[in-house]
Design a protein around this motif. Sequence first.
Motif, short mmCIF file in Angstrom:
data_model
loop_
_atom_site.label_atom_id
_atom_site.label_comp_id
_atom_site.label_asym_id
_atom_site.label_seq_id
_atom_site.Cartn_x
_atom_site.Cartn_y
_atom_site.Cartn_z
N ARG A 36 24.55 5.41 16.72
CA ARG A 36 25.44 6.36 17.35
C ARG A 36 24.86 7.76 17.19
NH1 ARG A 36 31.14 6.40 15.47
NH2 ARG A 36 31.36 7.59 17.37
N ILE A 37 25.13 8.61 18.16
CA ILE A 37 24.70 10.00 18.11
C ILE A 37 25.96 10.84 17.91
CG2 ILE A 37 23.62 11.89 19.36
CD1 ILE A 37 22.02 9.81 20.91
N ALA A 38 25.92 11.75 16.95
CA ALA A 38 27.06 12.63 16.68
C ALA A 38 26.62 14.08 16.84
CB ALA A 38 27.58 12.40 15.27
N LEU A 39 27.49 14.88 17.42
CA LEU A 39 27.25 16.30 17.61
C LEU A 39 28.16 17.06 16.66
CD1 LEU A 39 25.80 18.41 19.44
CD2 LEU A 39 27.85 18.37 20.87
N HIS A 40 27.58 17.81 15.73
CA HIS A 40 28.35 18.57 14.75
C HIS A 40 28.32 20.04 15.16
CE1 HIS A 40 28.60 15.20 11.98
NE2 HIS A 40 27.34 14.95 12.28
#
Length: 63
Positions: A36-40
């Motif tokens: 999964r790719i997460a944007l913080h």
Amino acid sequence: MGGRKAVTRRLRSSTRVARRARLPLVPARIARSARRIALHLPHDWPWQHAWTHLFDTAHGPPG
């Protein structure tokens, strides 16, 4: 021929630089885990909700 290759290389790199200059600057950190790719994003950043919505729309499950 050597001059032609040098000019082509120079044009290619200048195009890459120009494209990079047009990218929006976003104070974000991208993380990957478990496929999964997460944007913080910072919580107090004014466009946080808009960028989160855009990111979720672009990287959502295939439909």
